[in-house]
Write a protein that holds these residues in place. Structure first.
Motif, PDB file in Angstrom:
ATOM      1  N   ASP A 109       0.876  -1.376   0.113  1.00 40.74           N
ATOM      2  CA  ASP A 109       0.022  -0.147  -0.142  1.00 40.74           C
ATOM      3  C   ASP A 109       1.023   1.415   0.045  1.00 40.74           C
ATOM      4  OD1 ASP A 109      -2.253  -1.510  -0.170  1.00 40.74           O
ATOM      5  OD2 ASP A 109      -2.725  -1.391   2.225  1.00 40.74           O
ATOM      6  N   ALA A 110       1.904   1.274   0.776  1.00 41.37           N
ATOM      7  CA  ALA A 110       2.871   2.590   0.770  1.00 41.37           C
ATOM      8  C   ALA A 110       3.403   2.859  -0.575  1.00 41.37           C
ATOM      9  CB  ALA A 110       3.678   2.493   1.968  1.00 41.37           C
ATOM     10  N   GLN A 111       4.192   1.495  -1.079  1.00 38.08           N
ATOM     11  CA  GLN A 111       4.532   1.518  -2.511  1.00 38.08           C
ATOM     12  C   GLN A 111       3.711   2.260  -3.458  1.00 38.08           C
ATOM     13  OE1 GLN A 111       5.972  -2.215  -2.798  1.00 38.08           O
ATOM     14  NE2 GLN A 111       8.151  -1.772  -1.949  1.00 38.08           N
ATOM     15  N   THR A 112       2.171   1.917  -3.361  1.00 41.40           N
ATOM     16  CA  THR A 112       1.431   2.170  -4.369  1.00 41.40           C
ATOM     17  C   THR A 112       1.131   3.773  -4.176  1.00 41.40           C
ATOM     18  OG1 THR A 112       0.417  -0.009  -4.043  1.00 41.40           O
ATOM     19  CG2 THR A 112      -0.792   1.690  -5.003  1.00 41.40           C
ATOM     20  N   ARG A 113       1.137   4.268  -3.199  1.00 46.35           N
ATOM     21  CA  ARG A 113       0.756   5.613  -2.628  1.00 46.35           C
ATOM     22  C   ARG A 113       1.889   6.356  -3.314  1.00 46.35           C
ATOM     23  NH1 ARG A 113      -1.080   3.430   2.119  1.00 46.35           N
ATOM     24  NH2 ARG A 113       0.837   3.814   3.289  1.00 46.35           N
ATOM     25  N   ARG A 125      -0.776  15.679 -13.363  1.00 45.67           N
ATOM     26  CA  ARG A 125      -2.117  15.105 -13.244  1.00 45.67           C
ATOM     27  C   ARG A 125      -2.331  14.457 -12.144  1.00 45.67           C
ATOM     28  NH1 ARG A 125      -3.894  15.105 -18.625  1.00 45.67           N
ATOM     29  NH2 ARG A 125      -5.120  12.861 -18.239  1.00 45.67           N
ATOM     30  N   ASP A 126      -3.682  14.026 -11.551  1.00 43.73           N
ATOM     31  CA  ASP A 126      -4.030  13.720 -10.515  1.00 43.73           C
ATOM     32  C   ASP A 126      -3.976  11.903 -10.804  1.00 43.73           C
ATOM     33  OD1 ASP A 126      -4.605  13.281  -7.645  1.00 43.73           O
ATOM     34  OD2 ASP A 126      -6.768  13.275  -8.192  1.00 43.73           O
ATOM     35  N   PHE A 127      -3.199  11.281 -10.125  1.00 44.79           N
ATOM     36  CA  PHE A 127      -3.089   9.910 -10.234  1.00 44.79           C
ATOM     37  C   PHE A 127      -3.585   9.347  -8.744  1.00 44.79           C
ATOM     38  CE2 PHE A 127      -0.720  10.666 -13.909  1.00 44.79           C
ATOM     39  CZ  PHE A 127      -1.175   9.619 -14.515  1.00 44.79           C
ATOM     40  N   ARG A 128      -4.419   8.472  -8.463  1.00 44.62           N
ATOM     41  CA  ARG A 128      -4.567   7.858  -7.477  1.00 44.62           C
ATOM     42  C   ARG A 128      -3.978   6.598  -7.046  1.00 44.62           C
ATOM     43  NH1 ARG A 128      -7.049  11.874  -4.454  1.00 44.62           N
ATOM     44  NH2 ARG A 128      -8.404  13.024  -5.660  1.00 44.62           N
ATOM     45  N   PRO A 129      -3.832   6.051  -5.862  1.00 43.31           N
ATOM     46  CA  PRO A 129      -3.267   4.790  -5.695  1.00 43.31           C
ATOM     47  C   PRO A 129      -3.928   3.622  -6.246  1.00 43.31           C
ATOM     48  CG  PRO A 129      -2.904   6.177  -3.766  1.00 43.31           C
ATOM     49  CD  PRO A 129      -3.792   6.994  -4.518  1.00 43.31           C
ATOM     50  N   GLN A 130      -5.297   3.897  -6.236  1.00 38.46           N
ATOM     51  CA  GLN A 130      -6.378   2.666  -6.861  1.00 38.46           C
ATOM     52  C   GLN A 130      -6.040   2.309  -8.167  1.00 38.46           C
ATOM     53  OE1 GLN A 130      -8.171   0.472  -4.717  1.00 38.46           O
ATOM     54  NE2 GLN A 130      -8.274  -0.608  -6.828  1.00 38.46           N
ATOM     55  N   ALA A 131      -5.745   3.683  -8.946  1.00 36.72           N
ATOM     56  CA  ALA A 131      -5.528   3.379 -10.428  1.00 36.72           C
ATOM     57  C   ALA A 131      -4.345   2.709 -10.667  1.00 36.72           C
ATOM     58  CB  ALA A 131      -5.568   4.713 -10.940  1.00 36.72           C
ATOM     59  N   VAL A 132      -3.234   2.894  -9.844  1.00 39.66           N
ATOM     60  CA  VAL A 132      -2.055   2.349 -10.016  1.00 39.66           C
ATOM     61  C   VAL A 132      -2.114   0.818  -9.742  1.00 39.66           C
ATOM     62  CG1 VAL A 132       0.342   2.139  -9.099  1.00 39.66           C
ATOM     63  CG2 VAL A 132      -0.525   4.431  -9.565  1.00 39.66           C
ATOM     64  N   ARG A 133      -2.962   0.378  -8.496  1.00 37.54           N
ATOM     65  CA  ARG A 133      -3.053  -0.921  -8.099  1.00 37.54           C
ATOM     66  C   ARG A 133      -3.930  -1.584  -9.270  1.00 37.54           C
ATOM     67  NH1 ARG A 133      -4.972   0.269  -3.925  1.00 37.54           N
ATOM     68  NH2 ARG A 133      -3.302  -0.081  -2.508  1.00 37.54           N
ATOM     69  N   ASP A 134      -4.851  -1.026  -9.905  1.00 40.10           N
ATOM     70  CA  ASP A 134      -5.715  -1.610 -10.961  1.00 40.10           C
ATOM     71  C   ASP A 134      -4.744  -1.818 -12.025  1.00 40.10           C
ATOM     72  OD1 ASP A 134      -7.989  -1.367  -9.226  1.00 40.10           O
ATOM     73  OD2 ASP A 134      -8.963   0.429 -10.367  1.00 40.10           O
ATOM     74  N   CYS A 135      -4.102  -0.900 -12.487  1.00 40.76           N
ATOM     75  CA  CYS A 135      -3.175  -0.937 -13.828  1.00 40.76           C
ATOM     76  C   CYS A 135      -2.159  -2.154 -13.265  1.00 40.76           C
ATOM     77  CB  CYS A 135      -2.304   0.172 -14.122  1.00 40.76           C
ATOM     78  SG  CYS A 135      -1.230   0.110 -15.255  1.00 40.76           S
ATOM     79  N   LEU A 136      -1.728  -2.429 -12.353  1.00 46.24           N
ATOM     80  CA  LEU A 136      -0.706  -3.512 -12.094  1.00 46.24           C
ATOM     81  C   LEU A 136      -1.373  -4.865 -11.913  1.00 46.24           C
ATOM     82  CD1 LEU A 136       1.681  -1.755  -9.548  1.00 46.24           C
ATOM     83  CD2 LEU A 136       2.101  -2.626 -11.810  1.00 46.24           C
ATOM     84  N   GLY A 172       4.342  -1.450 -15.286  1.00 44.69           N
ATOM     85  CA  GLY A 172       4.685  -2.846 -15.614  1.00 44.69           C
ATOM     86  C   GLY A 172       4.820  -3.594 -14.452  1.00 44.69           C
ATOM     87  N   VAL A 173       4.774  -5.040 -14.703  1.00 48.27           N
ATOM     88  CA  VAL A 173       4.788  -5.887 -13.643  1.00 48.27           C
ATOM     89  C   VAL A 173       6.312  -6.704 -13.748  1.00 48.27           C
ATOM     90  CG1 VAL A 173       2.627  -6.243 -13.438  1.00 48.27           C
ATOM     91  CG2 VAL A 173       3.712  -7.630 -15.234  1.00 48.27           C
ATOM     92  N   ALA A 174       6.709  -7.230 -12.719  1.00 43.44           N
ATOM     93  CA  ALA A 174       8.171  -7.769 -12.644  1.00 43.44           C
ATOM     94  C   ALA A 174       8.201  -9.167 -13.694  1.00 43.44           C
ATOM     95  CB  ALA A 174       8.546  -8.254 -11.488  1.00 43.44           C
ATOM     96  N   GLY A 180       7.098  -1.345 -11.768  1.00 39.88           N
ATOM     97  CA  GLY A 180       7.188   0.085 -11.534  1.00 39.88           C
ATOM     98  C   GLY A 180       6.020   1.005 -12.530  1.00 39.88           C
ATOM     99  N   VAL A 181       6.274   2.355 -12.177  1.00 46.34           N
ATOM    100  CA  VAL A 181       5.464   3.080 -13.318  1.00 46.34           C
ATOM    101  C   VAL A 181       6.364   4.142 -13.950  1.00 46.34           C
ATOM    102  CG1 VAL A 181       3.292   2.745 -11.707  1.00 46.34           C
ATOM    103  CG2 VAL A 181       4.886   4.522 -11.211  1.00 46.34           C
ATOM    104  N   TRP A 182       5.656   4.632 -15.001  1.00 42.95           N
ATOM    105  CA  TRP A 182       6.485   5.631 -15.607  1.00 42.95           C
ATOM    106  C   TRP A 182       5.429   6.538 -16.445  1.00 42.95           C
ATOM    107  CZ3 TRP A 182       6.810   0.458 -16.519  1.00 42.95           C
ATOM    108  CH2 TRP A 182       6.346  -0.367 -17.727  1.00 42.95           C
TER     109      TRP A 182
END
Length: 188
Positions: A109-113, A125-136, A172-174, A180-182
């Protein structure tokens, strides 16, 4: 204060430090992309405690652009931050990666934030942790179907500048690459 107390206090305060100015009720910070930025002086890098590790001059063989540099930073929490810098110091893109994470790893959760805060600082732009989680999560599902998949087919976000320059934010997933994200120009 004892070391354990300071560590606990830092862990409790980090999510507050990672709020973008707009999320905290203030004016939005200007995006890194398109501007000359001292990355280590940004609120995000002060919170993550970034330190410059390497500066690599681009060559004619460098993907994305032969002029400019790639600056690599390390954060106190183990992220590798790669920043693409064009002539004149302008940031054109950046990646926040967890090198060495095994296939199937999810962000905490901390890494996602932290990843969401990074994308917000980089792009404005506004990125929410949930959007990152959903992408991964979508990236892991794609990888379950295709061993070589690095992430989902669709980006987290896509936009164009007023001049029509296309930008994308991705995850991207391992496995086929680093977790990570970019975001940046020419992100397919």
């Amino acid at each position: 204060m004892k070391v354990a107390s300071l560590t606990l206090l830092r862990a409790a305060l980090l999510p507050l430090l990672l709020l973008t100015s707009a999320q905290a009720g203030g004016a939005a910070e200007p995006a890194w992309i398109g501007r000359a930025v001292d990355v280590t002086a940004t609120p995000l890098c002060r919170a993550l405690r970034c330190t410059l590790q390497t500066v690599r001059e681009n060559t004619p063989d460098t993907l994305g652009g032969h002029d400019g540099q790639q600056r690599t930073y390390r954060t106190a929490s183990g992220w590798r931050l790669e920043v693409d810098v064009r002539p004149g110091g302008r940031v054109s893109g950046a990646r926040l990666l967890r090198p060495g994470a095994p296939r199937g790893t999810r962000l905490t959760d901390a890494q996602t934030r932290e990843a969401a805060a990074f994308l917000s600082a980089l792009t404005g732009r506004d990125f929410r942790p949930q959007a990152v989680r959903d992408c991964l999560t979508a990236g892991l599902a794609a990888q379950a179907r295709d061993f070589d998949a690095y992430g989902p087919a669709d980006p987290l976000s896509r936009w164009s500048t007023p001049a029509g320059w296309p930008f994308r934010a991705r995850c991207g997933v391992a496995g086929a690459g680093a977790l990570g994200v970019w975001a940046g120009w020419r992100q397919g």
